[in-house]
Motif scaffolding. Structure first.
Motif, PDB file in Angstrom:
ATOM      1  N   TYR A 289       0.832  -1.206   0.000  1.00  0.00           N
ATOM      2  CA  TYR A 289       0.000   0.000   0.000  1.00  0.00           C
ATOM      3  C   TYR A 289       0.867   1.258   0.000  1.00  0.00           C
ATOM      4  N   LYS A 290       1.951   1.247   0.770  1.00  0.00           N
ATOM      5  CA  LYS A 290       2.831   2.414   0.826  1.00  0.00           C
ATOM      6  C   LYS A 290       3.550   2.660  -0.497  1.00  0.00           C
ATOM      7  N   SER A 291       3.788   1.591  -1.272  1.00  0.00           N
ATOM      8  CA  SER A 291       4.458   1.762  -2.555  1.00  0.00           C
ATOM      9  C   SER A 291       3.474   2.065  -3.687  1.00  0.00           C
ATOM     10  N   GLY A 292       2.190   2.203  -3.372  1.00  0.00           N
ATOM     11  CA  GLY A 292       1.204   2.599  -4.361  1.00  0.00           C
ATOM     12  C   GLY A 292       0.494   1.450  -5.049  1.00  0.00           C
ATOM     13  N   LYS A 293       0.727   0.230  -4.618  1.00  0.00           N
ATOM     14  CA  LYS A 293       0.076  -0.934  -5.219  1.00  0.00           C
ATOM     15  C   LYS A 293      -1.216  -1.243  -4.471  1.00  0.00           C
ATOM     16  N   SER A 294      -2.167  -1.778  -5.171  1.00  0.00           N
ATOM     17  CA  SER A 294      -3.442  -2.121  -4.530  1.00  0.00           C
ATOM     18  C   SER A 294      -3.648  -3.628  -4.453  1.00  0.00           C
ATOM     19  N   ILE A 295      -2.615  -4.402  -4.769  1.00  0.00           N
ATOM     20  CA  ILE A 295      -2.708  -5.860  -4.735  1.00  0.00           C
ATOM     21  C   ILE A 295      -1.462  -6.409  -4.054  1.00  0.00           C
ATOM     22  N   CYS A 296      -1.643  -7.528  -3.368  1.00  0.00           N
ATOM     23  CA  CYS A 296      -0.539  -8.091  -2.594  1.00  0.00           C
ATOM     24  C   CYS A 296      -0.655  -9.613  -2.601  1.00  0.00           C
ATOM     25  N   LEU A 297       0.483 -10.307  -2.641  1.00  0.00           N
ATOM     26  CA  LEU A 297       0.537 -11.761  -2.593  1.00  0.00           C
ATOM     27  C   LEU A 297       1.081 -12.174  -1.230  1.00  0.00           C
ATOM     28  N   CYS A 298       0.305 -12.953  -0.470  1.00  0.00           N
ATOM     29  CA  CYS A 298       0.686 -13.356   0.890  1.00  0.00           C
ATOM     30  C   CYS A 298       0.703 -14.872   0.992  1.00  0.00           C
ATOM     31  N   ARG A 299       1.422 -15.381   1.973  1.00  0.00           N
ATOM     32  CA  ARG A 299       1.443 -16.810   2.243  1.00  0.00           C
ATOM     33  C   ARG A 299       0.149 -17.230   2.937  1.00  0.00           C
ATOM     34  N   TYR A 300      -0.225 -18.480   2.750  1.00  0.00           N
ATOM     35  CA  TYR A 300      -1.487 -18.995   3.273  1.00  0.00           C
ATOM     36  C   TYR A 300      -1.316 -19.607   4.655  1.00  0.00           C
ATOM     37  N   SER A 301      -2.239 -19.311   5.535  1.00  0.00           N
ATOM     38  CA  SER A 301      -2.451 -20.053   6.782  1.00  0.00           C
ATOM     39  C   SER A 301      -3.883 -19.788   7.242  1.00  0.00           C
ATOM     40  N   LYS A 302      -4.405 -20.663   8.069  1.00  0.00           N
ATOM     41  CA  LYS A 302      -5.774 -20.483   8.558  1.00  0.00           C
ATOM     42  C   LYS A 302      -5.878 -19.250   9.443  1.00  0.00           C
ATOM     43  N   PHE A 303      -4.820 -18.971  10.187  1.00  0.00           N
ATOM     44  CA  PHE A 303      -4.789 -17.803  11.060  1.00  0.00           C
ATOM     45  C   PHE A 303      -4.863 -16.519  10.238  1.00  0.00           C
ATOM     46  N   VAL A 304      -4.122 -16.477   9.118  1.00  0.00           N
ATOM     47  CA  VAL A 304      -4.153 -15.309   8.226  1.00  0.00           C
ATOM     48  C   VAL A 304      -5.530 -15.158   7.598  1.00  0.00           C
ATOM     49  N   LEU A 305      -6.180 -16.267   7.273  1.00  0.00           N
ATOM     50  CA  LEU A 305      -7.539 -16.195   6.718  1.00  0.00           C
ATOM     51  C   LEU A 305      -8.517 -15.581   7.717  1.00  0.00           C
ATOM     52  N   LEU A 306      -8.390 -15.919   8.993  1.00  0.00           N
ATOM     53  CA  LEU A 306      -9.262 -15.322  10.009  1.00  0.00           C
ATOM     54  C   LEU A 306      -9.021 -13.817  10.124  1.00  0.00           C
ATOM     55  N   ILE A 307      -7.758 -13.419  10.096  1.00  0.00           N
ATOM     56  CA  ILE A 307      -7.434 -11.984  10.161  1.00  0.00           C
ATOM     57  C   ILE A 307      -7.957 -11.265   8.931  1.00  0.00           C
ATOM     58  N   PHE A 308      -7.760 -11.848   7.752  1.00  0.00           N
ATOM     59  CA  PHE A 308      -8.243 -11.219   6.517  1.00  0.00           C
ATOM     60  C   PHE A 308      -9.764 -11.122   6.495  1.00  0.00           C
ATOM     61  N   GLY A 309     -10.456 -12.085   7.109  1.00  0.00           N
ATOM     62  CA  GLY A 309     -11.913 -12.015   7.201  1.00  0.00           C
ATOM     63  C   GLY A 309     -12.362 -10.810   8.014  1.00  0.00           C
ATOM     64  N   ILE A 310     -11.659 -10.532   9.103  1.00  0.00           N
ATOM     65  CA  ILE A 310     -11.995  -9.358   9.918  1.00  0.00           C
ATOM     66  C   ILE A 310     -11.646  -8.079   9.168  1.00  0.00           C
ATOM     67  N   LEU A 311     -10.498  -8.063   8.483  1.00  0.00           N
ATOM     68  CA  LEU A 311     -10.111  -6.876   7.709  1.00  0.00           C
ATOM     69  C   LEU A 311     -11.089  -6.617   6.561  1.00  0.00           C
ATOM     70  N   LEU A 312     -11.626  -7.675   5.979  1.00  0.00           N
ATOM     71  CA  LEU A 312     -12.630  -7.531   4.924  1.00  0.00           C
ATOM     72  C   LEU A 312     -13.934  -6.989   5.490  1.00  0.00           C
ATOM     73  N   GLU A 313     -14.315  -7.463   6.667  1.00  0.00           N
ATOM     74  CA  GLU A 313     -15.540  -6.998   7.318  1.00  0.00           C
ATOM     75  C   GLU A 313     -15.445  -5.515   7.684  1.00  0.00           C
ATOM     76  N   LYS A 314     -14.270  -5.069   8.091  1.00  0.00           N
ATOM     77  CA  LYS A 314     -14.059  -3.666   8.475  1.00  0.00           C
ATOM     78  C   LYS A 314     -13.671  -2.783   7.292  1.00  0.00           C
ATOM     79  N   LYS A 315     -13.684  -3.335   6.080  1.00  0.00           N
ATOM     80  CA  LYS A 315     -13.434  -2.626   4.816  1.00  0.00           C
ATOM     81  C   LYS A 315     -12.027  -2.035   4.723  1.00  0.00           C
ATOM     82  N   ILE A 316     -11.054  -2.698   5.328  1.00  0.00           N
ATOM     83  CA  ILE A 316      -9.657  -2.299   5.172  1.00  0.00           C
ATOM     84  C   ILE A 316      -9.095  -2.926   3.902  1.00  0.00           C
TER      85      ILE A 316
END
Length: 123
Positions: free
Chosen positions: A16-43
């Protein structure tokens, strides 16, 4: 597990700081739970799970992210009790806490009257 969510959030913030709107991250169930909350809060706008050469990744579409502060790092764990949740933590944007009932926001922890390990805050 801790290093994967730490790395994924750093990748999102640096993209985001470098001006990109897309990011590739490693998979884990814990990251999916965090991303679900970030999606719900529209981050983040959305995230997709893809498989590349038998390795699973998450593509994240970033919406808006001003600052990121880690409270618990892999080398230092910061715990908070219910009674120590104060006005400053409640008004710091989105603060995530991992508890024995799952990952909750700091406001939800105050309602449920439970403490846990503070992960990070996003404004």
């Amino acid at each position: 597990m801790n290093k994967i969510y730490f790395d994924s959030l750093n990748r999102i913030f640096n993209s985001y700081k470098s001006g990109k709107s897309i990011c590739l991250c490693r998979y884990s169930k814990f990251v999916l739970l965090i991303f679900g909350i970030l999606l719900e809060k529209k981050i983040i706008n959305n995230f997709y799970i893809i498989n590349i050469n038998n390795k699973i990744y998450i593509i994240c579409l970033i919406n808006k992210l001003l600052s990121l502060k880690f409270y618990s790092k892999p080398s230092f764990k910061n715990y908070i009790k219910y009674k120590k949740i104060n006005f400053n933590l409640l008004n710091q944007g989105l603060v995530l806490v991992t508890t024995n009932i799952g990952i909750l926001t700091i406001n939800d922890c105050k309602k449920v009257k439970i403490g846990g390990k503070i992960l990070f805050s996003i404004i």
